[in-house]
Design an enzyme around this catalytic site. Structure first.
Site, PDB file in Angstrom:
ATOM      1  N   TYR A   9       0.854  -1.183   0.000  1.00  0.00           N
ATOM      2  CA  TYR A   9       0.000   0.000   0.000  1.00  0.00           C
ATOM      3  C   TYR A   9       0.890   1.233   0.000  1.00  0.00           C
ATOM      4  O   TYR A   9       1.806   1.341   0.822  1.00  0.00           O
ATOM      5  CB  TYR A   9      -0.896  -0.001   1.237  1.00  0.00           C
ATOM      6  CG  TYR A   9      -1.840   1.184   1.313  1.00  0.00           C
ATOM      7  CD1 TYR A   9      -2.909   1.295   0.435  1.00  0.00           C
ATOM      8  CD2 TYR A   9      -1.654   2.189   2.263  1.00  0.00           C
ATOM      9  CE1 TYR A   9      -3.772   2.384   0.500  1.00  0.00           C
ATOM     10  CE2 TYR A   9      -2.517   3.274   2.334  1.00  0.00           C
ATOM     11  CZ  TYR A   9      -3.576   3.359   1.449  1.00  0.00           C
ATOM     12  OH  TYR A   9      -4.430   4.429   1.515  1.00  0.00           O
ATOM     13  N   ASP A  16       9.365   2.592   0.037  1.00  0.00           N
ATOM     14  CA  ASP A  16       8.312   3.285   0.787  1.00  0.00           C
ATOM     15  C   ASP A  16       8.501   2.907   2.248  1.00  0.00           C
ATOM     16  O   ASP A  16       8.142   1.818   2.688  1.00  0.00           O
ATOM     17  CB  ASP A  16       6.930   2.842   0.274  1.00  0.00           C
ATOM     18  CG  ASP A  16       5.798   3.544   1.006  1.00  0.00           C
ATOM     19  OD1 ASP A  16       6.046   4.075   2.113  1.00  0.00           O
ATOM     20  OD2 ASP A  16       4.668   3.548   0.486  1.00  0.00           O
ATOM     21  N   LYS A  72       4.163   9.697   8.728  1.00  0.00           N
ATOM     22  CA  LYS A  72       3.857  10.315  10.028  1.00  0.00           C
ATOM     23  C   LYS A  72       4.915  10.215  11.118  1.00  0.00           C
ATOM     24  O   LYS A  72       4.963  11.050  12.007  1.00  0.00           O
ATOM     25  CB  LYS A  72       2.535   9.748  10.520  1.00  0.00           C
ATOM     26  CG  LYS A  72       2.398   8.235  10.320  1.00  0.00           C
ATOM     27  CD  LYS A  72       1.041   7.854   9.730  1.00  0.00           C
ATOM     28  CE  LYS A  72       1.084   6.463   9.122  1.00  0.00           C
ATOM     29  NZ  LYS A  72       0.060   6.209   8.152  1.00  0.00           N
TER      30      LYS A  72
END
Ligand code: HOZ
Length: 437
Positions: free
Chosen positions: A144, A239, A267
Site C-alpha cells: 500500500y 516506501d 507520520k
C-alpha cells in the site's frame, strides 16, 4: 464493557461522514461492531469516550514509537505554538529537519517535506518519472502506497480489507502505466522488465510489507530489486512510511543494507503530526521545482509545529538506540508467546514479524505475499479482534494491518495480552489441544 458514548457518536457520525469516519479502516467495517471513539491517549494506552482504557497496538499506525505524547515532545510543541501555527515561508526548523534526516540516513542527500505518506509517494513517483523520462512504474500486490490514483492497483491496507480490487473513480489512463508484480518473486519483476525494458521509471516497494499484515522480504529479494533496477536504468523507491525510523534509526535502508534511489517517509517524522517526506539522491531531487521541471508544492509543507514535534522525536531516536532494542524485545516476547499458544492449541495460524512489527494470521500457510496473506480466515480474525478489544487490547481492526509495539509498552502489558490471547484460543481451539504431543 460499556460503550454507550461510542455507539452514540458512531450513529451521529454515520449521517455526517462516509462510514462515520475520515479513513476507512477505522470504521470497523471488516470486523463489525462499533469503533471506539478515542478521547485521549498517553504512553501505551488509549482511553475512549466511555472511560475505557486499552493497551494500544496501533500507535497511530506507526509514529508513536515512544508511546503517546511523551512529555518532552509535548513541551517542545507547546513552546513552538507561541511562534505561530503556519507561515507558508521558509524556516530554520526545516533546515534542522533536513539535516537531521540526512545525518540519520546518509543516502538521503536532499529531502522535500510534504504532509502525508500519500503525498510523499505521489511526488517521489513523479520525480522518478521526470528523472528517467519514462512512464511505467512497478508496484507489488498487497503493498500500500497511499491513495493516489496510480497506486490503487492491487493495493493493501483498507483496499485489501474491504476486498476492493481497484478503486472506482480512478480513470483507466491513471493506472495504465502501473504494473504489478508479486512480492518476494523476483521472476515476476524480471518478466515485466523484459516486456518493457526501456519504459519502467521505477520500482516502488515497502521493504517490509506492512499493509497486508506483515510480510518479510525473503533473503535476496531487495538486493535483487536493486540489481534489476540498475540493469534496466530504473529507480528503486523504498516506501518507508511504516519502517522508516522504526526498524532502526536508519530504517529498512540500514537494516537490510540496500540503498534505494529515493525513499518516502510518513507520520513518524512528525512524531504523529501530519507530515510526510520524500528524498534521496541529489541528482534526482534537483529535478524538483524550483530547481527542476518536476512540479510539487504545498503551503503546509514543513509546517513549523509539525517540524518541531518531529525533530524532537527523531533526535531522541538518534540519541537513544536502546529504544530499538527494547521494542524488539517486547515484540519478540509477543511473537514467541503467540507462537506457543498457536502450538499448544494446534491452531491454523502463522505469526510473522520483524522488529516492532508483528502479525497473527489465521492460516497455517506461511505468509510470503498477497495470495498467501489472503488465505487468512478473516472471520476468525474478527472474532479474535473483538475478544481482545473487549478485554482491553486495541489492535488494528483488520487482519491486514500490523501490530505496533512502542517503547512505552511493558512486559506486563505484553503478558496481559498473551494471557487474553491464550483464553481466546482455549475457547476457540480448545478441542484441538488433545491432538498436540
Ligand atoms: N491506512 C491506514 C493503515 N495502514 C489506516 C489509517 C486510519 O484509518 O487512520
Amino acid at each position: 464493557m460499556e460503550i454507550k458514548q461510542s455507539k452514540r457518536l458512531f450513529s451521529l457520525a454515520k449521517d455526517l461522514m462516509p462510514g462515520g469516519v475520515n479513513s476507512p479502516v477505522r470504521a470497523f467495517q471488516s470486523v463489525g461492531g462499533t469503533p471506539r471513539f478515542i478521547h485521549h491517549a498517553k504512553a501505551q494506552y488509549l482511553y475512549d469516550e466511555d472511560g475505557n482504557s486499552y493497551i494500544d497496538y496501533i500507535g497511530s499506525w506507526g509514529p508513536m514509537i515512544l508511546g503517546h505524547n511523551p512529555d518532552f515532545v509535548l513541551d517542545a510543541v507547546r513552546d513552538q505554538l507561541q511562534y505561530g501555527l503556519s507561515y507558508g515561508a521558509a524556516t530554520a526548523l526545516e533546515v534542522d529537519m533536513a539535516k537531521l534526516i540526512s545525518e540519520m540516513v546518509p543516502c538521503v542527500e536532499m529531502i522535500r517535506m510534504v504532509n502525508s505518506g500519500t503525498e510523499a509517494v505521489m511526488s517521489a513517483v513523479r520525480a522518478a518519472r521526470g528523472f528517467t523520462s519514462r512512464d511505467k512504474i512497478v508496484k507489488f500486490e498487497g503493498c500500500y502506497h497511499g491513495h493516489a490514483d496510480a497506486m490503487l492497483v492491487k493495493a493493501g491496507s483498507g483496499v485489501m480489507t474491504a476486498g476492493i480490487p481497484d478503486s472506482s473513480g480512478v480513470p483507466q489512463g491513471c493506472t495504465a502505466d502501473t504494473l504489478s508484480a508479486v512480492y518476494n518473486d523476483l521472476d515476476s519483476v524480471q518478466r515485466l522488465f523484459e516486456e518493457y525494458p526501456q519504459d519502467i521509471a521505477c520500482v516502488i516497494v515497502e521493504p517490509v510489507a506492512a499493509n497486508m499484515g506483515v510480510v518479510l522480504p525473503k533473503e535476496g529479494f531487495l538486493q535483487g530489486l536493486r540489481q534489476i533496477c540498475d540493469k534496466y536504468g530504473a529507480l528503486l523507491i523504498f516506501d518507508e512510511v511504516i519502517t522508516g525510523f522504526r526498524l532502526q534509526s536508519d530504517g529498512a535502508i540500514g537494516y537490510f543494507g540496500i540503498k534505494p534511489d529515493l525513499v518516502t517517509y510518513g507520520k513518524i517524522i512528525g512524531g504523529g503530526m501530519p507530515v510526510g517526506a520524500y528524498g534521496g539522491r541529489g541528482d534526482i531531487m534537483r529535478m524538483v521545482a524550483p530547481l527542476g521541471s518536476v512540479y510539487q508544492a504545498g503551503t503546509l509543507s514543513g509546517n513549523p509545529v509539525a517540524m518541531r514535534a518531529g525533530i524532537t522525536q527523531l533526535r531522541y531516536l538518534k540519541e537513544h538506540p536502546e529504544v530499538y532494542t527494547q521494542v524488539e524485545l517486547l515484540s519478540d516476547r509477543l511473537r514467541d508467546g503467540l507462537k506457543e499458544i498457536v502450538h499448544k492449541y494446534n491452531a491454523p495460524c502463522t505469526v510473522n514479524g520483524i522488529g516492532s512489527l508483528s502479525c497473527l494470521y489465521f492460516t497455517s500457510e506461511p505468509v510470503t505475499d498477497y495470495t498467501s496473506a489472503k488465505t487468512s480466515d478473516v472471520e476468525r480474525f474478527s472474532s479474535y479482534f473483538h475478544y481482545m478489544l473487549d478485554n482491553g487490547n486495541y489492535f488494528g481492526p483488520s487482519q491486514f494491518e500490523a501490530v505496533f509495539v512502542s517503547n512505552a509498552h511493558t512486559l506486563k502489558d505484553i503478558d496481559k495480552t498473551l494471557s487474553d490471547a491464550g483464553d481466546y484460543f482455549a475457547l476457540t481451539f480448545g478441542q484441538n489441544k488433545a491432538n498436540v504431543i
